[in-house]
Design a protein around this motif. Structure first.
Motif, short mmCIF file in Angstrom:
data_model
loop_
_atom_site.label_atom_id
_atom_site.label_comp_id
_atom_site.label_asym_id
_atom_site.label_seq_id
_atom_site.Cartn_x
_atom_site.Cartn_y
_atom_site.Cartn_z
N TYR A 7 5.81 -7.18 -7.21
CA TYR A 7 5.84 -5.80 -6.72
C TYR A 7 6.46 -5.80 -5.34
CZ TYR A 7 4.45 -1.29 -4.88
OH TYR A 7 4.46 -0.05 -4.30
N ALA A 9 6.80 -3.41 -2.32
CA ALA A 9 6.31 -2.15 -1.75
C ALA A 9 7.40 -1.39 -1.00
CB ALA A 9 5.13 -2.43 -0.83
N ASP A 12 9.04 0.30 -3.80
CA ASP A 12 8.07 0.79 -4.79
C ASP A 12 8.53 0.49 -6.21
OD1 ASP A 12 5.73 1.95 -5.70
OD2 ASP A 12 6.55 3.98 -5.70
N GLY A 14 8.43 -2.67 -9.43
CA GLY A 14 7.84 -3.90 -9.95
C GLY A 14 8.75 -4.51 -10.99
N ASN A 55 9.16 3.46 -9.01
CA ASN A 55 8.11 4.40 -8.59
C ASN A 55 6.74 3.96 -9.10
OD1 ASN A 55 10.19 6.06 -7.50
ND2 ASN A 55 10.49 6.93 -9.52
N VAL A 56 6.42 2.69 -8.90
CA VAL A 56 5.18 2.12 -9.43
C VAL A 56 3.94 2.87 -8.96
CG1 VAL A 56 3.73 0.05 -9.41
CG2 VAL A 56 6.17 -0.17 -9.74
N THR A 57 3.89 3.29 -7.73
CA THR A 57 2.68 3.96 -7.24
C THR A 57 2.41 5.27 -7.98
OG1 THR A 57 3.92 4.96 -5.43
CG2 THR A 57 2.72 2.93 -4.94
N THR A 58 3.43 5.84 -8.60
CA THR A 58 3.27 7.06 -9.38
C THR A 58 3.11 6.77 -10.87
OG1 THR A 58 4.65 8.25 -7.81
CG2 THR A 58 4.32 9.29 -9.95
N THR A 59 3.95 5.89 -11.41
CA THR A 59 3.99 5.66 -12.86
C THR A 59 2.95 4.64 -13.34
OG1 THR A 59 5.74 4.01 -12.62
CG2 THR A 59 6.41 6.28 -13.07
N PRO A 61 0.07 3.04 -11.07
CA PRO A 61 -0.57 2.72 -9.79
C PRO A 61 -1.44 1.47 -9.81
CG PRO A 61 -1.44 4.78 -10.70
CD PRO A 61 -0.29 4.36 -11.56
N ALA A 62 -1.96 1.09 -10.94
CA ALA A 62 -2.79 -0.12 -11.01
C ALA A 62 -1.98 -1.39 -10.72
CB ALA A 62 -3.44 -0.24 -12.38
N ALA A 64 0.43 -1.54 -8.36
CA ALA A 64 0.87 -1.54 -6.95
C ALA A 64 -0.07 -2.33 -6.08
CB ALA A 64 1.00 -0.12 -6.44
#
Length: 64
Positions: A7, A9, A12, A14, A55-59, A61-62, A64
């Protein structure tokens, strides 16, 4: 079998690495009915090399 996931950050995103084969091209799955910002990398024979999730934090989040 452990499948490596990285990941980043800063952007954002992965990446799930499934193979050490060189990437021949990337397919954008976003225009599909899934509606997810996902890219898949394939080698020259069409085998899956890796999966990038944007957009990992949106799509997802687990992850991130």
């Amino acid at each position: 079998m452990i499948i490596p996931f990285r990941y980043d950050a800063e952007v954002d995103a992965g990446y799930i690495k499934l193979s050490d084969a060189p990437v021949d091209h990337t397919i954008d799955l976003e225009p599909t009915t899934l509606g997810l910002p996902v890219l898949i990398d394939v080698d020259s024979s069409g085998a899956l090399v890796g999966i990038e999730i944007l957009n990992v934090t949106t799509t997802a989040p687990a992850l991130a």
